[in-house]
Design a protein around this motif. Sequence first.
Motif, PDB file in Angstrom:
ATOM      1  N   GLN A   1      29.557  44.793  48.774  1.00 17.63           N
ATOM      2  CA  GLN A   1      30.255  43.960  49.750  1.00 17.63           C
ATOM      3  C   GLN A   1      31.310  43.093  49.074  1.00 17.63           C
ATOM      4  O   GLN A   1      32.426  42.927  49.588  1.00 17.63           O
ATOM      5  CB  GLN A   1      29.250  43.082  50.502  1.00 17.63           C
ATOM      6  N   PHE A   2      30.958  42.561  47.915  1.00 25.02           N
ATOM      7  CA  PHE A   2      31.905  41.731  47.172  1.00 25.02           C
ATOM      8  C   PHE A   2      33.113  42.559  46.742  1.00 25.02           C
ATOM      9  O   PHE A   2      34.260  42.106  46.839  1.00 25.02           O
ATOM     10  CB  PHE A   2      31.217  41.116  45.960  1.00 25.02           C
ATOM     11  N   HIS A   3      32.883  43.767  46.247  1.00 28.51           N
ATOM     12  CA  HIS A   3      33.991  44.629  45.821  1.00 28.51           C
ATOM     13  C   HIS A   3      34.940  44.902  46.981  1.00 28.51           C
ATOM     14  O   HIS A   3      36.168  44.909  46.809  1.00 28.51           O
ATOM     15  CB  HIS A   3      33.452  45.950  45.275  1.00 28.51           C
ATOM     16  N   ALA A   4      34.385  45.142  48.166  1.00 31.29           N
ATOM     17  CA  ALA A   4      35.231  45.432  49.322  1.00 31.29           C
ATOM     18  C   ALA A   4      36.114  44.242  49.686  1.00 31.29           C
ATOM     19  O   ALA A   4      37.265  44.421  50.116  1.00 31.29           O
ATOM     20  CB  ALA A   4      34.360  45.825  50.512  1.00 31.29           C
ATOM     21  N   ALA A   5      35.587  43.039  49.497  1.00 33.66           N
ATOM     22  CA  ALA A   5      36.339  41.831  49.842  1.00 33.66           C
ATOM     23  C   ALA A   5      37.199  41.321  48.694  1.00 33.66           C
ATOM     24  O   ALA A   5      38.106  40.504  48.912  1.00 33.66           O
ATOM     25  CB  ALA A   5      35.378  40.735  50.299  1.00 33.66           C
TER      26      ALA A   5
ATOM     27  N   THR B   1      35.829  43.590  39.467  1.00 36.67           N
ATOM     28  CA  THR B   1      34.751  44.579  39.407  1.00 36.67           C
ATOM     29  C   THR B   1      33.531  43.933  38.761  1.00 36.67           C
ATOM     30  O   THR B   1      33.634  43.339  37.687  1.00 36.67           O
ATOM     31  CB  THR B   1      35.158  45.809  38.580  1.00 36.67           C
ATOM     32  N   ILE B   2      32.391  44.041  39.433  1.00 38.10           N
ATOM     33  CA  ILE B   2      31.133  43.512  38.897  1.00 38.10           C
ATOM     34  C   ILE B   2      30.345  44.656  38.278  1.00 38.10           C
ATOM     35  O   ILE B   2      30.015  45.646  38.941  1.00 38.10           O
ATOM     36  CB  ILE B   2      30.297  42.833  40.001  1.00 38.10           C
ATOM     37  N   ARG B   3      30.038  44.522  36.989  1.00 41.38           N
ATOM     38  CA  ARG B   3      29.228  45.508  36.281  1.00 41.38           C
ATOM     39  C   ARG B   3      27.826  44.913  36.134  1.00 41.38           C
ATOM     40  O   ARG B   3      27.576  44.089  35.268  1.00 41.38           O
ATOM     41  CB  ARG B   3      29.869  45.788  34.923  1.00 41.38           C
ATOM     42  N   MET B   4      26.939  45.358  37.021  1.00 41.13           N
ATOM     43  CA  MET B   4      25.611  44.753  37.075  1.00 41.13           C
ATOM     44  C   MET B   4      24.628  45.502  36.182  1.00 41.13           C
ATOM     45  O   MET B   4      24.565  46.730  36.194  1.00 41.13           O
ATOM     46  CB  MET B   4      25.083  44.724  38.510  1.00 41.13           C
ATOM     47  N   GLN B   5      23.865  44.742  35.420  1.00 44.11           N
ATOM     48  CA  GLN B   5      22.807  45.309  34.588  1.00 44.11           C
ATOM     49  C   GLN B   5      21.481  44.681  34.989  1.00 44.11           C
ATOM     50  O   GLN B   5      21.321  43.458  34.950  1.00 44.11           O
ATOM     51  CB  GLN B   5      23.076  45.059  33.100  1.00 44.11           C
TER      52      GLN B   5
ATOM     53  N   ARG C   1      30.049  32.224  44.414  1.00 45.12           N
ATOM     54  CA  ARG C   1      30.221  31.666  45.758  1.00 45.12           C
ATOM     55  C   ARG C   1      29.976  32.724  46.833  1.00 45.12           C
ATOM     56  O   ARG C   1      29.383  32.439  47.882  1.00 45.12           O
ATOM     57  CB  ARG C   1      31.634  31.098  45.917  1.00 45.12           C
ATOM     58  N   PHE C   2      30.427  33.940  46.584  1.00 50.16           N
ATOM     59  CA  PHE C   2      30.236  35.007  47.566  1.00 50.16           C
ATOM     60  C   PHE C   2      28.752  35.271  47.790  1.00 50.16           C
ATOM     61  O   PHE C   2      28.302  35.398  48.937  1.00 50.16           O
ATOM     62  CB  PHE C   2      30.930  36.291  47.084  1.00 50.16           C
ATOM     63  N   LEU C   3      27.983  35.362  46.709  1.00 47.75           N
ATOM     64  CA  LEU C   3      26.545  35.601  46.853  1.00 47.75           C
ATOM     65  C   LEU C   3      25.882  34.473  47.631  1.00 47.75           C
ATOM     66  O   LEU C   3      25.011  34.713  48.474  1.00 47.75           O
ATOM     67  CB  LEU C   3      25.902  35.739  45.475  1.00 47.75           C
ATOM     68  N   SER C   4      26.273  33.245  47.350  1.00 49.57           N
ATOM     69  CA  SER C   4      25.701  32.109  48.060  1.00 49.57           C
ATOM     70  C   SER C   4      26.091  32.124  49.533  1.00 49.57           C
ATOM     71  O   SER C   4      25.257  31.934  50.417  1.00 49.57           O
ATOM     72  CB  SER C   4      26.163  30.806  47.409  1.00 49.57           C
ATOM     73  N   ASP C   5      27.370  32.369  49.804  1.00 49.51           N
ATOM     74  CA  ASP C   5      27.855  32.355  51.188  1.00 49.51           C
ATOM     75  C   ASP C   5      27.253  33.485  52.023  1.00 49.51           C
ATOM     76  O   ASP C   5      27.159  33.364  53.245  1.00 49.51           O
ATOM     77  CB  ASP C   5      29.381  32.472  51.213  1.00 49.51           C
ATOM     78  N   HIS C   6      26.848  34.582  51.367  1.00 50.35           N
ATOM     79  CA  HIS C   6      26.307  35.740  52.082  1.00 50.35           C
ATOM     80  C   HIS C   6      24.814  35.928  51.796  1.00 50.35           C
ATOM     81  O   HIS C   6      24.300  37.048  51.838  1.00 50.35           O
ATOM     82  CB  HIS C   6      27.079  36.997  51.681  1.00 50.35           C
ATOM     83  N   SER C   7      24.123  34.848  51.542  1.00 52.55           N
ATOM     84  CA  SER C   7      22.715  34.962  51.156  1.00 52.55           C
ATOM     85  C   SER C   7      21.783  35.314  52.316  1.00 52.55           C
ATOM     86  O   SER C   7      20.583  35.494  52.099  1.00 52.55           O
ATOM     87  CB  SER C   7      22.234  33.685  50.458  1.00 52.55           C
ATOM     88  N   LEU C   8      22.303  35.452  53.526  1.00 54.06           N
ATOM     89  CA  LEU C   8      21.466  35.986  54.601  1.00 54.06           C
ATOM     90  C   LEU C   8      21.071  37.423  54.283  1.00 54.06           C
ATOM     91  O   LEU C   8      19.939  37.842  54.558  1.00 54.06           O
ATOM     92  CB  LEU C   8      22.203  35.921  55.943  1.00 54.06           C
ATOM     93  N   THR C   9      21.996  38.177  53.684  1.00 50.94           N
ATOM     94  CA  THR C   9      21.676  39.545  53.262  1.00 50.94           C
ATOM     95  C   THR C   9      20.555  39.525  52.235  1.00 50.94           C
ATOM     96  O   THR C   9      19.630  40.341  52.274  1.00 50.94           O
ATOM     97  CB  THR C   9      22.921  40.220  52.662  1.00 50.94           C
ATOM     98  N   TRP C  10      20.631  38.588  51.296  1.00 51.60           N
ATOM     99  CA  TRP C  10      19.599  38.440  50.274  1.00 51.60           C
ATOM    100  C   TRP C  10      18.263  38.087  50.927  1.00 51.60           C
ATOM    101  O   TRP C  10      17.206  38.585  50.509  1.00 51.60           O
ATOM    102  CB  TRP C  10      20.036  37.358  49.297  1.00 51.60           C
TER     103      TRP C  10
END
Length: 454
Positions: free
Chosen positions: A83-87, A92-96, A363-372
């Motif tokens: 979702q973050f990438h789309a916005a 680019t987030i490289r998650m490990q 900030r994006f993760l916090s603002d969209h934490s309903l998904t979490w």
Amino acid sequence: MKVDHRVFGSIIKRRIRVKRRAPRFRARMLLGLVGALVGLSGCGMTGSPGSTDQADANGPITLDFWNGFTGPDGKTMEAMVKQFHAANPDITIRMQIIPWGTYYDKVTLALAYGGAPDVFILHAARLSEYASFNVLRPIDDLREAKGTGAPLPVADFARVPWKATFYKGKQYGLPLDVHPLGLYYNRALFKAAGITDANGNAKPPTNWDEFLAAAKKLTRDTNGDGRPDEWGFVFTNQHSNWYTFATQFGAGIVTEDGRRCAMDTPANLVALNRMRDLIYRYHVTPKPEGIDAWLAFRQGKVGMVMEGIYMLASLEEQKGLPYAGAPAPQFGPNPGVWGGSHVLCQPVGGSPRRVTAAWRFIRFLSDHSLTWAKGGQVPVRLSILHSAEFQALPVQSQFAKQVGFVRYDPTIPRGNALGQFVDPAVEAVLIGLQTPKAAMNDACRRITQALERP
């Protein structure tokens, strides 16, 4: 940013000491890795993974994000990253994803010797430990929106998890969630035992008297062999269960100022005796040996357990299990429940451009934490907690009622080193090896030594 490994290396040694119960080869491997990295540190092995990027470049940027979300929560986080990438197509987030069992070792080494991620997760109880070594970047300026976009809506954060992100007056991370302990109960067993409300629905207990009465009704010998094969309650995670009892009696591991052991206080002995009575006096709970407590609940053989919201996915996988969730009962005079939080942090030494990009992601993760939250967590943003969408989540919304009185493990730099003395003492009482007083005295002696160590 080059961190003095002679200073921060002490945190590595401490982690090795904490793991004395682990196989010795693991400690030897970690020591060997430390030695190898010390030799490499003189060859420019410092800074974050992206530190070779030009700080003033205007093109796309790649950030590294580390966490320990190896379960269903990892899939939820992967969806949020997409979702973050789309916005944000310029980042680019490289998650490990690293198993929690080795996660902190890797984070510690990366912060000390180079290769630290741009964003990483720390549990709230561990934040002060890392902040005390000056390896975390304070976020005070980012929070105030100095060149990073809109100001952070501070008033929208629940107070308890927000406060846990500060160390010596500075804020070192942003809380993503809070994961409190709560009560899971079997609705079918409750109805069969007549523990229902006026409408015939299963009625979870809210206090000690109701809890004990329910546990007695739920404990049954169904095959006539003289031994219960259905239990009213079982201890799953002994640490979090004990901490919930203890905090409700005003007790804990250390005193409020974090300087002295508090496990041998009268309040703590009352709490531990109450736990012990469930096994040896009331016979509604089995000894925590020879039983897989969580599996027994999933199989429908236990009426009640206290576990974290993070175990919800495990119950959702158990087809046909008629479970429900409720706040933990109040066993003592004070509301209180064990809990933790995942905190989003940045390392020191990042370029302004990387820091700003990382903050946009945080900030994006916090603002969209309903998904979490839908993935099995409780958000800390009040606007989300009070939203109709969150309130429609049956278990999360019940556990969220406890956000105001969640209690973390000691949020002091040496707090993580104390668990090795706490948990064996609690277990010794529950399996009948020691009296509460003897076990707590032994634990306090060892904790005092740990707190006084230079």
